[in-house]
Design an enzyme around this catalytic site. Sequence first.
Site, short mmCIF file in Angstrom:
data_model
loop_
_atom_site.label_atom_id
_atom_site.label_comp_id
_atom_site.label_asym_id
_atom_site.label_seq_id
_atom_site.Cartn_x
_atom_site.Cartn_y
_atom_site.Cartn_z
CG ASP A 102 -1.84 -1.08 1.39
OD1 ASP A 102 -2.15 -1.68 0.36
OD2 ASP A 102 -2.26 -1.34 2.52
N1 URA Z 1 -1.35 -5.81 4.14
C1 URA Z 1 -1.78 -4.55 4.12
O1 URA Z 1 -2.79 -4.22 4.72
N2 URA Z 1 -1.09 -3.65 3.41
C2 URA Z 1 0.04 -3.94 2.72
O2 URA Z 1 0.63 -3.07 2.10
C3 URA Z 1 0.48 -5.27 2.76
C4 URA Z 1 -0.23 -6.18 3.47
#
Ligand code: URA
Length: 234
Positions: A102
């Site tokens: 993310d």
């Molecule tokens: N889980 C999440 O919530 N975000 C990420 O970037 C990776 C795994």
Amino acid sequence: MRLNKYIAQSGIASRRKADELTLQGKVKINGIVMKEPGYDVADGDIVEVNGKIIKPISRKVYIMLNKPKGFITSAEDERNRPTVMELVSDIDERIYPIGRLDFNTSGMLLMTNDGDLAYKLAHPKNQIYKTYRARVSGQISAEKLYKLRNGVDIGGYITSKAIVDVVKQSKRSAIVEIKIYEGKNRQVRKMFAAVGNKVLDLERIAIGELYLGHLKQGHYRKLTQKEIQYLKEC
Ligand code: URA
């Protein structure tokens, strides 16, 4: 691809030397002398240096990047946010991320131009476990820990077993290490949300047996042969 890069990737000269050769009139494109080092080589162009046809060697590159928060894991963004590509812009080969993190997650991102490996690792059947360190709001009770370990509903999907440990519990927040064997969108954030805790910071610290170690945020390193072998075999 720029002419000097094309020549450099054929292994016969550095980019600087390639520029010199071009300016000296030793480079031909489709049989015609080309003295412009910035020429954009098109698909199908035949490039000759000193009378010999050359082709770029496609070297396989495997990179571990420590992605900082605030970078998007894709080649471009319609909202013009910074992308991880900017952090590896000095790599000549066209590499791309394996999987994604993310915008607000930091940590390990693997990048490569090895399509076979990227494809293999992206396949749900070959999901390699990933370890995250999360700072979450509030307390993590024994009951929540049990739920996180055994499966929570993240919106129509029950997560499989995970390895979850509280590293530190303070009054208002906790540091939790969580190892998951699947990779649903925003999975870790959703898992904590399912037990009533908000993720304040999230970092991926390992992919399988590959660890981030002391790699600084915004920096990258090449994977070792052993690490590449490990990924190919897992
Ligand atoms: N889980 C999440 O919530 N975000 C990420 O970037 C990776 C795994």
